[in-house]
Design a protein around this motif. Structure first.
Motif, PDB file in Angstrom:
ATOM      1  N   LYS A 143       0.812  -1.215   0.000  1.00 44.39           N
ATOM      2  CA  LYS A 143       0.000   0.000   0.000  1.00 44.39           C
ATOM      3  C   LYS A 143       0.847   1.267   0.000  1.00 44.39           C
ATOM      4  CE  LYS A 143      -4.127  -1.870   2.257  1.00 44.39           C
ATOM      5  NZ  LYS A 143      -5.004  -1.818   3.441  1.00 44.39           N
ATOM      6  N   ASP A 144       2.017   1.196   0.619  1.00 53.09           N
ATOM      7  CA  ASP A 144       2.820   2.401   0.801  1.00 53.09           C
ATOM      8  C   ASP A 144       3.840   2.605  -0.311  1.00 53.09           C
ATOM      9  OD1 ASP A 144       4.362   0.198   1.447  1.00 53.09           O
ATOM     10  OD2 ASP A 144       5.595   1.298   2.879  1.00 53.09           O
ATOM     11  N   HIS A 145       3.715   1.847  -1.387  1.00 59.80           N
ATOM     12  CA  HIS A 145       4.788   1.819  -2.379  1.00 59.80           C
ATOM     13  C   HIS A 145       4.184   1.902  -3.776  1.00 59.80           C
ATOM     14  CE1 HIS A 145       8.921   0.933  -3.560  1.00 59.80           C
ATOM     15  NE2 HIS A 145       9.233   0.853  -2.284  1.00 59.80           N
ATOM     16  N   SER A 146       3.765   3.116  -4.184  1.00 55.26           N
ATOM     17  CA  SER A 146       3.067   3.262  -5.464  1.00 55.26           C
ATOM     18  C   SER A 146       3.959   2.919  -6.650  1.00 55.26           C
ATOM     19  CB  SER A 146       2.543   4.695  -5.609  1.00 55.26           C
ATOM     20  OG  SER A 146       3.613   5.610  -5.566  1.00 55.26           O
ATOM     21  N   GLU A 147       5.273   2.983  -6.454  1.00 53.76           N
ATOM     22  CA  GLU A 147       6.207   2.688  -7.538  1.00 53.76           C
ATOM     23  C   GLU A 147       6.667   1.227  -7.517  1.00 53.76           C
ATOM     24  OE1 GLU A 147       7.053   4.945 -10.002  1.00 53.76           O
ATOM     25  OE2 GLU A 147       5.387   5.963  -9.041  1.00 53.76           O
ATOM     26  N   ALA A 148       6.022   0.403  -6.718  1.00 55.46           N
ATOM     27  CA  ALA A 148       6.459  -0.984  -6.548  1.00 55.46           C
ATOM     28  C   ALA A 148       6.267  -1.782  -7.832  1.00 55.46           C
ATOM     29  CB  ALA A 148       5.690  -1.642  -5.415  1.00 55.46           C
ATOM     30  N   TYR A 149       7.158  -2.730  -8.030  1.00 55.22           N
ATOM     31  CA  TYR A 149       7.027  -3.713  -9.103  1.00 55.22           C
ATOM     32  C   TYR A 149       6.448  -4.972  -8.478  1.00 55.22           C
ATOM     33  CZ  TYR A 149      10.023  -0.706 -11.936  1.00 55.22           C
ATOM     34  OH  TYR A 149      10.539   0.345 -12.645  1.00 55.22           O
ATOM     35  N   TYR A 150       5.423  -5.543  -9.086  1.00 50.12           N
ATOM     36  CA  TYR A 150       4.842  -6.736  -8.472  1.00 50.12           C
ATOM     37  C   TYR A 150       4.228  -7.665  -9.508  1.00 50.12           C
ATOM     38  CZ  TYR A 150       0.305  -4.220  -8.543  1.00 50.12           C
ATOM     39  OH  TYR A 150      -0.831  -3.544  -8.910  1.00 50.12           O
ATOM     40  N   VAL A 151       4.208  -8.930  -9.120  1.00 55.88           N
ATOM     41  CA  VAL A 151       3.687 -10.009  -9.957  1.00 55.88           C
ATOM     42  C   VAL A 151       2.609 -10.714  -9.143  1.00 55.88           C
ATOM     43  CG1 VAL A 151       4.250 -12.126 -11.193  1.00 55.88           C
ATOM     44  CG2 VAL A 151       5.951 -10.300 -11.036  1.00 55.88           C
ATOM     45  N   GLU A 152       1.445 -10.911  -9.736  1.00 61.39           N
ATOM     46  CA  GLU A 152       0.359 -11.536  -8.975  1.00 61.39           C
ATOM     47  C   GLU A 152      -0.506 -12.396  -9.888  1.00 61.39           C
ATOM     48  OE1 GLU A 152      -2.498  -8.756  -7.480  1.00 61.39           O
ATOM     49  OE2 GLU A 152      -2.502  -7.563  -9.318  1.00 61.39           O
ATOM     50  N   SER A 153      -1.249 -13.308  -9.260  1.00 56.41           N
ATOM     51  CA  SER A 153      -2.275 -14.056  -9.977  1.00 56.41           C
ATOM     52  C   SER A 153      -3.497 -13.162 -10.127  1.00 56.41           C
ATOM     53  CB  SER A 153      -2.651 -15.316  -9.200  1.00 56.41           C
ATOM     54  OG  SER A 153      -1.559 -16.189  -9.115  1.00 56.41           O
ATOM     55  N   ASN A 154      -4.346 -13.479 -11.071  1.00 61.49           N
ATOM     56  CA  ASN A 154      -5.567 -12.709 -11.267  1.00 61.49           C
ATOM     57  C   ASN A 154      -6.604 -13.164 -10.235  1.00 61.49           C
ATOM     58  OD1 ASN A 154      -7.872 -11.380 -12.160  1.00 61.49           O
ATOM     59  ND2 ASN A 154      -7.203 -11.476 -14.294  1.00 61.49           N
ATOM     60  N   HIS A 155      -6.501 -12.611  -9.026  1.00 54.09           N
ATOM     61  CA  HIS A 155      -7.384 -13.026  -7.938  1.00 54.09           C
ATOM     62  C   HIS A 155      -8.845 -12.675  -8.211  1.00 54.09           C
ATOM     63  CE1 HIS A 155      -3.434 -12.762  -5.816  1.00 54.09           C
ATOM     64  NE2 HIS A 155      -3.839 -13.951  -5.439  1.00 54.09           N
ATOM     65  N   TYR A 156      -9.044 -11.528  -8.833  1.00 51.05           N
ATOM     66  CA  TYR A 156     -10.426 -11.146  -9.140  1.00 51.05           C
ATOM     67  C   TYR A 156     -11.071 -12.170 -10.077  1.00 51.05           C
ATOM     68  CZ  TYR A 156     -14.497  -8.563 -10.638  1.00 51.05           C
ATOM     69  OH  TYR A 156     -15.789  -8.208 -10.912  1.00 51.05           O
ATOM     70  N   SER A 157     -10.355 -12.516 -11.136  1.00 52.10           N
ATOM     71  CA  SER A 157     -10.867 -13.511 -12.073  1.00 52.10           C
ATOM     72  C   SER A 157     -11.076 -14.851 -11.380  1.00 52.10           C
ATOM     73  CB  SER A 157      -9.890 -13.673 -13.242  1.00 52.10           C
ATOM     74  OG  SER A 157     -10.283 -14.748 -14.082  1.00 52.10           O
ATOM     75  N   GLY A 158     -10.132 -15.221 -10.503  1.00 56.05           N
ATOM     76  CA  GLY A 158     -10.267 -16.490  -9.787  1.00 56.05           C
ATOM     77  C   GLY A 158     -11.498 -16.527  -8.916  1.00 56.05           C
ATOM     78  N   GLY A 159     -11.750 -15.437  -8.195  1.00 55.31           N
ATOM     79  CA  GLY A 159     -12.954 -15.369  -7.357  1.00 55.31           C
ATOM     80  C   GLY A 159     -14.227 -15.415  -8.178  1.00 55.31           C
ATOM     81  N   TYR A 160     -14.178 -14.715  -9.310  1.00 58.89           N
ATOM     82  CA  TYR A 160     -15.336 -14.719 -10.210  1.00 58.89           C
ATOM     83  C   TYR A 160     -15.594 -16.119 -10.761  1.00 58.89           C
ATOM     84  CZ  TYR A 160     -18.552 -13.039 -13.806  1.00 58.89           C
ATOM     85  OH  TYR A 160     -19.661 -12.831 -14.575  1.00 58.89           O
ATOM     86  N   PHE A 195      -9.277 -22.083  -3.151  1.00 55.24           N
ATOM     87  CA  PHE A 195      -8.381 -21.259  -3.966  1.00 55.24           C
ATOM     88  C   PHE A 195      -6.941 -21.596  -3.601  1.00 55.24           C
ATOM     89  CE2 PHE A 195      -6.387 -17.775  -6.000  1.00 55.24           C
ATOM     90  CZ  PHE A 195      -7.313 -17.091  -6.781  1.00 55.24           C
ATOM     91  N   ASP A 196      -6.106 -21.870  -4.577  1.00 51.43           N
ATOM     92  CA  ASP A 196      -4.650 -22.085  -4.458  1.00 51.43           C
ATOM     93  C   ASP A 196      -4.193 -23.419  -5.019  1.00 51.43           C
ATOM     94  OD1 ASP A 196      -3.972 -19.627  -3.388  1.00 51.43           O
ATOM     95  OD2 ASP A 196      -4.096 -20.318  -1.311  1.00 51.43           O
ATOM     96  N   ASP A 197      -5.047 -24.465  -4.932  1.00 51.14           N
ATOM     97  CA  ASP A 197      -4.672 -25.805  -5.389  1.00 51.14           C
ATOM     98  C   ASP A 197      -3.435 -26.320  -4.654  1.00 51.14           C
ATOM     99  OD1 ASP A 197      -4.923 -28.178  -6.814  1.00 51.14           O
ATOM    100  OD2 ASP A 197      -3.674 -27.468  -8.468  1.00 51.14           O
ATOM    101  N   ILE A 198      -3.465 -26.237  -3.308  1.00 47.60           N
ATOM    102  CA  ILE A 198      -2.391 -26.831  -2.512  1.00 47.60           C
ATOM    103  C   ILE A 198      -2.744 -28.295  -2.238  1.00 47.60           C
ATOM    104  CG2 ILE A 198      -1.719 -24.633  -1.499  1.00 47.60           C
ATOM    105  CD1 ILE A 198      -3.193 -25.521   1.079  1.00 47.60           C
ATOM    106  N   PHE A 199      -1.849 -29.016  -1.560  1.00 45.58           N
ATOM    107  CA  PHE A 199      -1.993 -30.462  -1.408  1.00 45.58           C
ATOM    108  C   PHE A 199      -3.298 -30.873  -0.745  1.00 45.58           C
ATOM    109  CE2 PHE A 199      -0.517 -29.280   2.744  1.00 45.58           C
ATOM    110  CZ  PHE A 199      -1.029 -30.246   3.601  1.00 45.58           C
ATOM    111  N   ILE A 200      -3.831 -30.055   0.165  1.00 48.20           N
ATOM    112  CA  ILE A 200      -5.034 -30.450   0.910  1.00 48.20           C
ATOM    113  C   ILE A 200      -6.230 -30.608  -0.026  1.00 48.20           C
ATOM    114  CG2 ILE A 200      -5.872 -28.124   1.490  1.00 48.20           C
ATOM    115  CD1 ILE A 200      -5.791 -31.196   3.847  1.00 48.20           C
ATOM    116  N   ALA A 201      -6.228 -29.883  -1.150  1.00 47.81           N
ATOM    117  CA  ALA A 201      -7.350 -29.954  -2.095  1.00 47.81           C
ATOM    118  C   ALA A 201      -7.467 -31.337  -2.715  1.00 47.81           C
ATOM    119  CB  ALA A 201      -7.202 -28.899  -3.183  1.00 47.81           C
ATOM    120  N   SER A 202      -6.338 -31.992  -2.942  1.00 49.14           N
ATOM    121  CA  SER A 202      -6.359 -33.310  -3.589  1.00 49.14           C
ATOM    122  C   SER A 202      -6.320 -34.461  -2.593  1.00 49.14           C
ATOM    123  CB  SER A 202      -5.188 -33.440  -4.563  1.00 49.14           C
ATOM    124  OG  SER A 202      -3.961 -33.256  -3.894  1.00 49.14           O
ATOM    125  N   THR A 203      -6.055 -34.167  -1.304  1.00 53.74           N
ATOM    126  CA  THR A 203      -5.963 -35.244  -0.312  1.00 53.74           C
ATOM    127  C   THR A 203      -7.167 -35.299   0.624  1.00 53.74           C
ATOM    128  OG1 THR A 203      -4.660 -33.799   1.145  1.00 53.74           O
ATOM    129  CG2 THR A 203      -3.435 -35.280  -0.324  1.00 53.74           C
TER     130      THR A 203
END
Length: 206
Positions: free
Chosen positions: A38-55, A151-159
Motif C-alpha cells: 500500500k505504501d509503495h506506489s512505484e512498486a514492481y509486483y507479480v500476482e495471480s488474477n485473484h479477481y478472475s479467480g474469485g469470479y 483457492f490455491d490448489d495446494i496439497f489439501i485440495a487433492s488429499t
C-alpha cells in the motif's frame, strides 16, 4: 538485514502490506509477489488474477445450481447471474485465527444460526477444508447438499475426502516472472521506466 549483506535485489513473498523500504541505505530494486504494498506506489509486483479467480469460482458454483452462496469475495459474479449478495453469507474469518480453524468455526456458527446456503467459495484451500470438516461434523453431505470450492490448489485440495474443487495459480510462472523482472531491474539501472510495473497471470479451475 538484507541491505547490510549488500544484496543487489529483493523478491518479497510476504503477506505484509507495507514494505519498510525507508530502512534501506541503498536504492535496491524490490519485486513483490502476490501483493502490491500500500505504501509503495512505484512498486514492481507479480500476482495471480485473484479477481478472475474469485469470479470463476463463484460462477462455477452457480453453474452447478447453487443459489445461496457463502462467499468472501467481490460480488460481481453474483450480480451478473442476478443473485442477491446476502450480508449473512459474507464470511470474514478472523485474521488472528488459523485459516482451517477459523473457517470451521464460522461455518459451524452459520449452521447453528439456521442460515440457508448451498455453496461456499473459500478464498484459500485451508479455509475450504475447514468448511468441509464443519459440514461433515453436522451431517451435511458435500457436494450433494452443499458445494464447495477453494483457492490455491495446494496439497489439501487433492488429499481431502471428498477432494476439493479449487482455483490453481501458476506458481512456476509467478516465480519466473518475478525473477526475470528483478534481473531486468538490476541490469537496466537507467531505463527502469521502460519496464512494466504490474504483471497479472491467469488462473484456472481445477
Amino acid at each position: 538485514s538484507l541491505d547490510s549483506k549488500m544484496v543487489d535485489g529483493i523478491i518479497c513473498i510476504s503477506g505484509i502490506e507495507e514494505i519498510p523500504s525507508h530502512f534501506l541505505s541503498r536504492d535496491i530494486p524490490i519485486v513483490c509477489i502476490d501483493r502490491k504494498p500500500k505504501d509503495h506506489s512505484e512498486a514492481y509486483y507479480v500476482e495471480s488474477n485473484h479477481y478472475s479467480g474469485g469470479y470463476q469460482a463463484t460462477e462455477e458454483l452457480i453453474n452447478q445450481g447453487c443459489k445461496n452462496i457463502a462467499i468472501l469475495s467481490r460480488n460481481k459474479s453474483l450480480k451478473d447471474h442476478h443473485l442477491e449478495a446476502k450480508e449473512e453469507l459474507q464470511i470474514f474469518v478472523d485474521a488472528n485465527q488459523a485459516n482451517y480453524e477459523g473457517a470451521r468455526q464460522i461455518i459451524n456458527q452459520l449452521i447453528k444460526k439456521g442460515v440457508t446456503f448451498d455453496g461456499i467459495f473459500a478464498t484459500n484451500d485451508w479455509r475450504a477444508y475447514g468448511a468441509l470438516v464443519a459440514l461433515q461434523e453436522n451431517g451435511i453431505k458435500v457436494p450433494e447438499q452443499v458445494k464447495l470450492i477453494g483457492f490455491d490448489d495446494i496439497f489439501i485440495a487433492s488429499t481431502s475426502h471428498p477432494t476439493l474443487s479449487t482455483i490453481r495459480q501458476d506458481t512456476p510462472a509467478l516465480a519466473k516472472t518475478a525473477c526475470d523482472l528483478l534481473l531486468d531491474l538490476m541490469n537496466k539501472e537507467d531505463n527502469t521506466e521502460e519496464l512494466q510495473k504490474r504483471y497479472v497471470l491467469p488462473v484456472e479451475i481445477i
